[in-house]
Design a protein around this motif. Sequence first.
Motif, PDB file in Angstrom:
ATOM      1  N   ARG A   1       0.934   3.849 -12.668  1.00 28.50           N
ATOM      2  CA  ARG A   1       1.230   4.796 -11.776  1.00 28.50           C
ATOM      3  C   ARG A   1       1.384   4.683 -10.957  1.00 28.50           C
ATOM      4  O   ARG A   1       0.844   3.692  -9.807  1.00 28.50           O
ATOM      5  CB  ARG A   1       0.012   5.693 -13.122  1.00 28.50           C
ATOM      6  N   THR A   2       2.095   5.975 -10.745  1.00 29.13           N
ATOM      7  CA  THR A   2       1.963   6.438  -9.037  1.00 29.13           C
ATOM      8  C   THR A   2       0.394   6.773  -8.603  1.00 29.13           C
ATOM      9  O   THR A   2       0.519   8.071  -9.610  1.00 29.13           O
ATOM     10  CB  THR A   2       3.566   6.924  -9.200  1.00 29.13           C
TER      11      THR A   2
ATOM     12  N   ALA B   1      -4.005  12.590  -2.414  1.00 30.45           N
ATOM     13  CA  ALA B   1      -6.127  12.535  -3.205  1.00 30.45           C
ATOM     14  C   ALA B   1      -6.268  10.945  -3.929  1.00 30.45           C
ATOM     15  O   ALA B   1      -7.201  10.593  -2.919  1.00 30.45           O
ATOM     16  CB  ALA B   1      -6.484  13.617  -3.992  1.00 30.45           C
ATOM     17  N   ASP B   2      -5.256  10.461  -4.209  1.00 30.87           N
ATOM     18  CA  ASP B   2      -5.780   9.065  -4.794  1.00 30.87           C
ATOM     19  C   ASP B   2      -6.368   7.603  -3.612  1.00 30.87           C
ATOM     20  O   ASP B   2      -7.704   7.468  -3.793  1.00 30.87           O
ATOM     21  CB  ASP B   2      -4.668   8.173  -5.928  1.00 30.87           C
ATOM     22  N   LEU B   3      -5.021   8.575  -2.627  1.00 34.12           N
ATOM     23  CA  LEU B   3      -5.258   7.208  -2.236  1.00 34.12           C
ATOM     24  C   LEU B   3      -6.054   7.458  -0.751  1.00 34.12           C
ATOM     25  O   LEU B   3      -6.730   6.530  -0.260  1.00 34.12           O
ATOM     26  CB  LEU B   3      -3.411   6.903  -1.142  1.00 34.12           C
ATOM     27  N   ARG B   4      -6.187   8.123  -0.760  1.00 29.92           N
ATOM     28  CA  ARG B   4      -6.955   8.745   0.530  1.00 29.92           C
ATOM     29  C   ARG B   4      -9.149   8.286   0.140  1.00 29.92           C
ATOM     30  O   ARG B   4      -9.590   8.084   0.964  1.00 29.92           O
ATOM     31  CB  ARG B   4      -7.656  10.931   0.340  1.00 29.92           C
TER      32      ARG B   4
ATOM     33  N   GLY C   1       4.592  -4.674  -1.999  1.00 35.30           N
ATOM     34  CA  GLY C   1       3.863  -3.042  -2.707  1.00 35.30           C
ATOM     35  C   GLY C   1       2.816  -3.687  -3.359  1.00 35.30           C
ATOM     36  O   GLY C   1       2.066  -4.225  -2.838  1.00 35.30           O
ATOM     37  N   PHE C   2       2.390  -2.253  -4.130  1.00 33.52           N
ATOM     38  CA  PHE C   2       1.419  -2.205  -5.051  1.00 33.52           C
ATOM     39  C   PHE C   2       0.977  -1.427  -5.740  1.00 33.52           C
ATOM     40  O   PHE C   2       2.017  -0.865  -5.906  1.00 33.52           O
ATOM     41  CB  PHE C   2      -0.390  -1.991  -3.937  1.00 33.52           C
ATOM     42  N   ALA C   3       0.531  -2.051  -7.226  1.00 37.34           N
ATOM     43  CA  ALA C   3       0.593  -1.589  -8.032  1.00 37.34           C
ATOM     44  C   ALA C   3      -0.827  -0.948  -8.275  1.00 37.34           C
ATOM     45  O   ALA C   3      -2.192  -1.190  -7.926  1.00 37.34           O
ATOM     46  CB  ALA C   3       0.719  -1.929  -9.493  1.00 37.34           C
ATOM     47  N   VAL C   4      -0.848   0.072  -8.944  1.00 33.82           N
ATOM     48  CA  VAL C   4      -2.163   0.846  -9.076  1.00 33.82           C
ATOM     49  C   VAL C   4      -2.076   1.154 -10.827  1.00 33.82           C
ATOM     50  O   VAL C   4      -0.908   1.091 -11.428  1.00 33.82           O
ATOM     51  CB  VAL C   4      -2.426   2.491  -8.961  1.00 33.82           C
TER      52      VAL C   4
ATOM     53  N   LEU D   1      -1.966  -5.831  -5.228  1.00 33.55           N
ATOM     54  CA  LEU D   1      -0.727  -6.616  -4.370  1.00 33.55           C
ATOM     55  C   LEU D   1       0.539  -7.336  -5.530  1.00 33.55           C
ATOM     56  O   LEU D   1       0.548  -8.246  -6.348  1.00 33.55           O
ATOM     57  CB  LEU D   1      -0.749  -7.715  -3.433  1.00 33.55           C
ATOM     58  N   THR D   2       1.698  -6.652  -4.882  1.00 29.27           N
ATOM     59  CA  THR D   2       3.134  -7.258  -5.886  1.00 29.27           C
ATOM     60  C   THR D   2       3.500  -7.775  -4.831  1.00 29.27           C
ATOM     61  O   THR D   2       3.926  -7.383  -3.375  1.00 29.27           O
ATOM     62  CB  THR D   2       3.723  -5.461  -6.497  1.00 29.27           C
TER      63      THR D   2
END
Length: 65
Positions: A3-4, A8-11, A46-49, A60-61
Amino acid sequence: MTRTPSDADLRAVLIALIRRAGGEVEISNAELYDAMLPDLGMRAGGFAVEEIADGIRLVLTDEHP
């Protein structure tokens, strides 16, 4: 499930990773620019969550976000 992440998730992820690293992380300007402008750097991608049973996994992707 991928998911993207929200802001708030990234913080929250940054706080958890900085705590895990002992409370401080130093990142050079070169590393920041490489991450912001991957086409100009050595490590494009980039990256995936991914959601897992008890949290999230960051991967990491080779793909751009």
